[in-house]
Write a protein that holds these residues in place. Structure first.
Motif, short mmCIF file in Angstrom:
data_model
loop_
_atom_site.label_atom_id
_atom_site.label_comp_id
_atom_site.label_asym_id
_atom_site.label_seq_id
_atom_site.Cartn_x
_atom_site.Cartn_y
_atom_site.Cartn_z
N GLU A 38 0.63 -1.29 0.13
CA GLU A 38 -0.02 -0.04 0.03
C GLU A 38 0.77 1.30 0.02
N GLU A 176 -4.98 -5.11 1.72
CA GLU A 176 -4.47 -3.97 2.25
C GLU A 176 -5.18 -2.64 2.02
N SER A 177 -5.83 -2.50 0.86
CA SER A 177 -6.85 -1.51 0.50
C SER A 177 -7.65 -2.05 -0.61
N ASN A 201 -6.28 -5.74 6.27
CA ASN A 201 -5.71 -4.88 7.21
C ASN A 201 -6.33 -3.42 6.60
N GLY A 202 -7.34 -3.56 5.51
CA GLY A 202 -7.65 -2.13 5.10
C GLY A 202 -8.80 -2.46 3.95
N ASP A 227 -8.29 -3.82 10.08
CA ASP A 227 -8.92 -2.43 9.84
C ASP A 227 -9.41 -2.45 8.57
N CYS A 228 -10.84 -2.95 8.56
CA CYS A 228 -11.35 -3.05 7.08
C CYS A 228 -12.90 -3.10 7.28
#
Length: 301
Positions: A38, A176-177, A201-202, A227-228
């Motif tokens: 990321e 991740e994103s 993670n995102g 963190d998602c």
């Protein structure tokens, strides 16, 4: 003739060679860490993904435009792949999971461009349907009462009668994103996990649909949510956001919000609009929020 020295008993060139040796040795023993998926700011050296899709060997791939695959993606055995959505939509064929990760392979999914907005409407099942450029989409969008936009790239358009409309992970998967949005399956509309190596993670998993378990995610084994955002997913059975069947589901952060279960039958006491954890699963919540989920029968968790 005497040589100028920096240290007693050593010539200057001997000292220089020794210093260079120490620098090289340190570089080999303690290499500089690579930037995470990321953190990258460009795609020099990355491979542009093409509509042909198919098998992906190890490497780093990037979307340079919205892409309609003619063959859904499968990682080669043992492959380690990083895929950057780059703000674009990756459309599956609608006949299978968009991405399959075999056991022993690994995928890191990321998105470095959140500035591109994609319009969608929600269909009768609550699933996001993005603009595919067709007149039919324009008409449906105009008539829809529930519309919105998603910023950044997404894996979309997957449909599987069995497992994992967006991503099927029997290997290692790290989000991740970016988003997994607008996919459908029998179990795990967005993501189906059958390996304990999945970490979120995102990014987000949103606007997916399942006719059975896990509108957003079906986790057969361990799942870690750091963190998602898991939102606006729908199931006709249990676990609108997430269904955990075995192993540990560890929630350290993130958000589970706006998911729904439409289940009304007698077999289960609760539809669990947000999170469903079976008696064989261990749900550990260390942080994050679960809120605003709905169930036609019973609680949201």
């Amino acid at each position: 003739m005497t040589h100028r020295t920096f240290f007693a008993g050593k010539t200057w060139w001997t000292a220089l060679l020794g210093a260079l040796f120490l620098v090289c040795a340190a570089a080999l023993l303690f290499p500089a860490p690579e930037a995470s998926a990321e953190e990258h700011t460009g795609h020099t050296g990355w491979t542009a993904l093409t509509a042909a899709g198919g098998t992906l060997e190890s490497g780093r791939y990037v979307l340079e435009e919205d892409l309609f695959l003619t063959n859904d993606l499968t990682l080669a055995d043992g492959a380690a792949v990083t895929l950057c959505l780059n703000g674009r939509l990756l459309w599956g064929t609608g006949a299978a999971s968009v991405i399959r990760i075999p056991f022993g392979s690994s995928l890191t999914l990321c998105d470095c461009n959140g500035s591109i907005a994609h319009s969608y409407y929600r269909d009768a099942n609550g699933m996001y349907v993005f603009d595919d450029g067709s007149d039919e989409w324009d008409a449906a969008y105009g008539a829809a009462s529930d519309r919105g936009t998603l910023s950044g790239g997404a894996v979309t358009g997957g449909a599987h009668s069995g497992y994992g409309g967006g991503v099927y992970a029997s290997g290692t998967f790290v989000l991740e994103s970016g988003a997994i949005a607008g996919n459908a399956a029998g179990q795990g509309g967005g993501l189906y996990v059958i390996n304990p190596g999945t970490t979120l993670n995102g990014g987000s998993i949103e606007g997916n649909y399942s006719s059975s378990l896990g509108g957003g995610i079906y986790a057969q084994y361990a799942l870690t949510l750091n963190d998602c955002t898991i939102r606006n997913n729908v199931t006709d059975l249990v676990g609108g956001g997430i269904s955990c069947i075995n192993g540990d589901f560890v929630m350290n952060g993130g958000l589970v919000e706006g998911n729904a279960s439409t289940y009304t039958e007698w077999i289960y006491d609760h539809g669990c609009g947000g999170v469903f954890a079976s008696t064989s699963a261990n749900f550990v919540m260390n942080g994050g929020r679960i809120q605003g989920n709905t169930s036609a029968k019973g609680s949201s968790v």
